[in-house]
Design a protein around this motif. Structure first.
Motif, PDB file in Angstrom:
ATOM      1  N   GLY A   1       0.569  -1.268  -0.039  1.00 13.03           N
ATOM      2  CA  GLY A   1      -0.009  -0.205   0.035  1.00 13.03           C
ATOM      3  C   GLY A   1       0.856   1.195   0.089  1.00 13.03           C
ATOM      4  O   GLY A   1       0.249   2.359  -0.101  1.00 13.03           O
ATOM      5  N   GLY A   2       2.251   1.051   0.177  1.00 16.05           N
ATOM      6  CA  GLY A   2       2.838   2.417   0.050  1.00 16.05           C
ATOM      7  C   GLY A   2       2.932   3.167   1.255  1.00 16.05           C
ATOM      8  O   GLY A   2       3.091   4.475   1.265  1.00 16.05           O
ATOM      9  N   TYR A   3       2.721   2.612   2.428  1.00 22.03           N
ATOM     10  CA  TYR A   3       2.485   3.372   3.816  1.00 22.03           C
ATOM     11  C   TYR A   3       3.530   4.002   4.316  1.00 22.03           C
ATOM     12  O   TYR A   3       4.509   3.401   4.392  1.00 22.03           O
ATOM     13  CB  TYR A   3       1.775   2.265   4.755  1.00 22.03           C
ATOM     14  CG  TYR A   3       1.708   2.565   6.183  1.00 22.03           C
ATOM     15  CD1 TYR A   3       0.954   3.984   6.440  1.00 22.03           C
ATOM     16  CD2 TYR A   3       2.494   2.259   7.125  1.00 22.03           C
ATOM     17  CE1 TYR A   3       0.806   4.456   7.876  1.00 22.03           C
ATOM     18  CE2 TYR A   3       2.330   2.666   8.662  1.00 22.03           C
ATOM     19  CZ  TYR A   3       1.576   3.885   8.949  1.00 22.03           C
ATOM     20  OH  TYR A   3       1.733   4.211  10.177  1.00 22.03           O
ATOM     21  N   VAL A   4       3.356   5.164   4.503  1.00 23.95           N
ATOM     22  CA  VAL A   4       4.530   5.923   5.225  1.00 23.95           C
ATOM     23  C   VAL A   4       3.482   6.444   6.596  1.00 23.95           C
ATOM     24  O   VAL A   4       2.763   7.321   6.375  1.00 23.95           O
ATOM     25  CB  VAL A   4       5.042   7.069   4.461  1.00 23.95           C
ATOM     26  CG1 VAL A   4       6.000   7.940   5.083  1.00 23.95           C
ATOM     27  CG2 VAL A   4       5.416   6.473   3.069  1.00 23.95           C
ATOM     28  N   PRO A   5       4.231   6.218   7.880  1.00 23.34           N
ATOM     29  CA  PRO A   5       3.477   6.742   8.858  1.00 23.34           C
ATOM     30  C   PRO A   5       3.445   8.115   9.019  1.00 23.34           C
ATOM     31  O   PRO A   5       4.205   9.060   8.636  1.00 23.34           O
ATOM     32  CB  PRO A   5       4.458   6.376  10.035  1.00 23.34           C
ATOM     33  CG  PRO A   5       5.066   5.219   9.528  1.00 23.34           C
ATOM     34  CD  PRO A   5       5.262   5.444   7.882  1.00 23.34           C
ATOM     35  N   GLU A   6       2.018   8.780   9.337  1.00 26.56           N
ATOM     36  CA  GLU A   6       1.973  10.297   9.422  1.00 26.56           C
ATOM     37  C   GLU A   6       2.175  10.577  10.795  1.00 26.56           C
ATOM     38  O   GLU A   6       1.497  10.340  11.688  1.00 26.56           O
ATOM     39  CB  GLU A   6       0.433  10.381   9.339  1.00 26.56           C
ATOM     40  CG  GLU A   6      -0.043  11.611   9.532  1.00 26.56           C
ATOM     41  CD  GLU A   6       0.482  12.980   8.594  1.00 26.56           C
ATOM     42  OE1 GLU A   6       1.317  13.683   9.510  1.00 26.56           O
ATOM     43  OE2 GLU A   6       0.488  13.195   7.704  1.00 26.56           O
ATOM     44  N   VAL A   7       3.397  11.201  11.153  1.00 20.39           N
ATOM     45  CA  VAL A   7       4.059  11.293  12.190  1.00 20.39           C
ATOM     46  C   VAL A   7       3.773  12.903  12.702  1.00 20.39           C
ATOM     47  O   VAL A   7       4.325  13.091  13.972  1.00 20.39           O
ATOM     48  CB  VAL A   7       5.414  10.917  12.544  1.00 20.39           C
ATOM     49  CG1 VAL A   7       5.599   9.695  12.479  1.00 20.39           C
ATOM     50  CG2 VAL A   7       6.258  11.889  11.465  1.00 20.39           C
ATOM     51  N   GLY A   8       3.065  13.823  12.051  1.00 19.40           N
ATOM     52  CA  GLY A   8       2.964  15.114  12.223  1.00 19.40           C
ATOM     53  C   GLY A   8       1.982  15.240  13.469  1.00 19.40           C
ATOM     54  O   GLY A   8       2.214  16.268  14.109  1.00 19.40           O
TER      55      GLY A   8
END
Length: 651
Positions: free
Chosen positions: A558-565
């Motif tokens: 899924g190309g997941y990149v954590p949203e760490v904002g």
């Protein structure tokens, strides 16, 4: 001979009128009997007029105004009539009028009896009028009636309702031979004033206890959130009635102990008792709050078989359950199948359910249908329709309904309506307009109003306005953890880590702790709860293992990149990713995916707002795993399907 016949004739007519009056169940039938008394001249007969007045004032719910007119029409009302009208007002929504009638009775120099004082004291209690209660207490003493059992017991209730437990106990202690009703009154007084120890002391002293005594203890412990003590009393009870069971079911549900509420309901059925309206609405409320959809479906089957669906309140509770369990379609089906006499609560519940799911246009259409059916919307209905407009981004329509509430229906807005309007502007990103609206409100904005605006500043990352709003909140509620977290979140998104640290340090100094996030999920009719950063057991370990597997697949497929904002700490990127992975809704979702059958809809209830990363993960999982996921957070429902959410990223 003629005179004798006439006397017999009047006597027979009088008996007939009294017999007909006894059978009256509605105001219409009472009016018909009254017409007969007028035609026969019995409207001036004290016995008939008194019975007619009693029936209107006490027995028929909507006939009090008619009773008042009957009373004023009678030329010389006696003490029975005065006592009756005082009693009617005391038990009505306008108990103050009982005091007015009592003053008029005194002015006419009527003989006062124990009933006069007991009924007017009941009015003072229901009105919460301590000063009047004290004056009546003195008046009763002058008439030598203050120690009368009936009067003294009601005096205990007056002081109880007004929060004067010491006065209530003093009146009780002065009673020479209190009966069980008086003992129960002083028990209730202690609990109502928060004196749990006093209630226990009185209960232990009671020479005789009846079922009401035990039920008072149950209700008191539940109100004081002493749930374990309530359980102990419940187990000790020699006899339990439907009030006992419904108190436990509704009480535990209201305090968030859903499994216990379900357990008490199962036991109620097991012992062969028929549930009542309170126990049914209580267990349905537990289902609604916990998101226990499967248990709710079982309950509906039971309700249909047992013939409970004629009750409007039960239908309303069932509707609310389905709405809050994520199946608005089932709720709509219950609504459509309801008896024709739907109440304002029925319409409002359905509108609120549609609003919660973001179906703004459908909620508006139902509002119009309600108006067309002749049901007049109330203030709560307008809260629901404004909520619907807010969550669907319908700004123009929301403004129109806010104006319509005042201009068409004459409903003066209260703080909740203003809060909806602030939310309407805030969600849409019109933050300055929301701020101006708050500043121009005709009533003082509460902390909730400012907090709503601060939440909008957090969503849209407006640091300058967020700081200004937080200053106002600090003046009202300086120790609220949520406000500090929201401001910290605003700084974190803007990358102002020094300011984040300052806020966090302030929280530590003031010993303010952040409300922990929790999520619940129903698996095989059992509720499982997950807490962010909570202790690990076998269940949470299973959830973590499954979650690691899911995240790995999402990264690859899924190309997941954590949203760490949304992570509120200036820490390394890897630590931030680890922080967002521990959120309770992710754990609940992973556990559901590990335990539920393939193709099952996963339903999760969360106490806080879903964060951006969890929202993104849910969308990806729904696409990669082809799952349907329903999440109810603090403010609305999110329905995830095929990689998108029903909120359209507007929440």
């Amino acid at each position: 001979m003629k005179k004798s016949t006439a006397t017999v004739s009047v006597s027979v007519t009088e008996q007939l009128c009294l017999s007909l009056l006894h059978k009256c169940k509605t105001l219409k039938t009472v009016k018909q009997v009254h017409a007969i008394t007028c035609k026969t001249g019995l409207d001036t007969d004290r016995i008939v007029a008194g019975k007619l007045l009693l029936h209107c004032a006490v027995s028929i719910s909507d006939a009090l105004d008619y009773a008042r007119r009957l009373f004023h029409h009678f030329p010389d009302p006696d003490v029975f009539m005065y006592n009756t009208i005082i009693r009617g007002f005391a038990e009505s929504d306008t108990p103050r009028n009982s005091l007015v009638a009592f003053v008029e009775m005194r002015r006419r120099a009527c003989v006062l009896d124990s009933f006069s004082f007991a009924f007017v004291l009941k009015g003072a209690a229901n009105y919460g009028y301590l000063r009047g209660g004290v004056q009546l207490h003195c008046d009763a003493m002058r008439h030598g009636l203050n120690t009368h059992l009936f009067v003294a017991t009601t005096l205990v209730s007056v002081y109880s309702e007004c929060g004067c437990v010491s006065s209530a106990r003093k009146v009780f202690e002065e009673m020479s031979e209190p009966n069980v009703v008086a003992w129960n009154a002083v028990l209730t007084a202690c609990f109502r004033c928060g004196d749990v120890k006093g209630s226990e002391e009185m209960f232990d002293r009671m020479p005789i206890r009846n079922l009401t005594s035990w039920n008072v203890m149950l209700a008191g412990y539940i109100k004081a959130v002493e749930l374990e003590l309530a359980k102990e009393v419940f187990l000790e009870m020699p006899v339990k009635d439907d009030v006992s069971w419904s108190t436990m079911i509704a009480g535990f549900a209201q305090n968030g102990c859903f499994d216990e509420a379900f357990g008490f309901f199962r036991k109620l059925l097991w012992v062969g008792m028929r549930p009542n309206e309170v126990s049914l609405t209580g267990v349905l409320s537990a289902c609604a709050q916990a998101g226990a959809f499967e248990f709710g479906k079982i309950l509906q089957g039971f309700l249909e078989k047992a013939g409970f669906l004629w009750m409007i309140s039960v239908n309303n509770a069932l509707m609310d359950t389905y709405c809050k369990c994520g199946n608005v379609g089932m709720a709509r089906l219950v609504f459509e199948r309801m008896p024709e006499n739907k109440s304002i609560v029925s319409w409002t519940t359905m509108i609120a359910g549609l609003a919660m799911h973001g179906n703004g246009e459908e909620a508006i259409q139902l509002f119009h249908d309600m108006e067309a059916s002749g049901i007049r919307p109330d203030g709560i209905t307008f809260i629901s329709i404004l909520y619907a407009c807010s969550h669907a981004g319908l700004i123009e329509q929301g403004c129109k309904y806010f104006s319509k509430m005042k201009d068409v229906y004459g409903i003066e807005p209260v703080i909740e309506h203003y809060g909806c309007m602030v939310d309407l502007y805030g969600r849409a990103g019109k933050l300055q307009k929301a701020y101006d609206f708050v500043c121009q409100m005709p009533i003082s904005p509460t902390a909730i109003i400012w907090r709503t605006l601060l939440g909008a500043c957090s969503i849209h990352g407006n640091v300058k306005l967020g700081e200004k709003v937080k200053e106002r909140l600090s003046e009202l509620e300086p120790s609220d953890s949520g406000d500090h977290v929201l401001l910290s979140n605003i700084y974190a998104i803007a990358g102002k880590w020094k300011d984040v640290a300052t806020v966090r340090r302030s929280m530590t100094d003031q010993k303010i702790k952040k409300t922990p996030g929790w999520s619940m999920i129903e698996v095989d009719k059992i509720m499982y709860a997950f807490v962010a950063g909570g202790k690990q057991d076998k269940i949470t370990q299973e959830a973590y293992e499954k979650l690691r597997e899911i995240i790995s697949k999402l990264r690859i497929e899924g190309g997941y990149v954590p949203e760490v904002g949304s992570v509120l700490h200036d820490i390394e990127e890897e630590e931030k990713e680890d922080s967002v992975s521990r959120h309770s809704e992710k754990l609940a979702l992973a556990f559901g995916m590990a335990r539920l059958c393939e193709g099952s809809v996963i339903r999760i209830v969360k106490n806080l707002r879903v964060c951006r990363d969890c929202h993104a993960v849910m969308k990806l999982i729904s696409r990669v795993y082809r799952l349907e996921i329903l999440v109810r957070d603090r403010s609305r429902f999110h329905s995830f399907r095929d990689g998108s959410c029903s909120c359209r990223d507007y929440w």
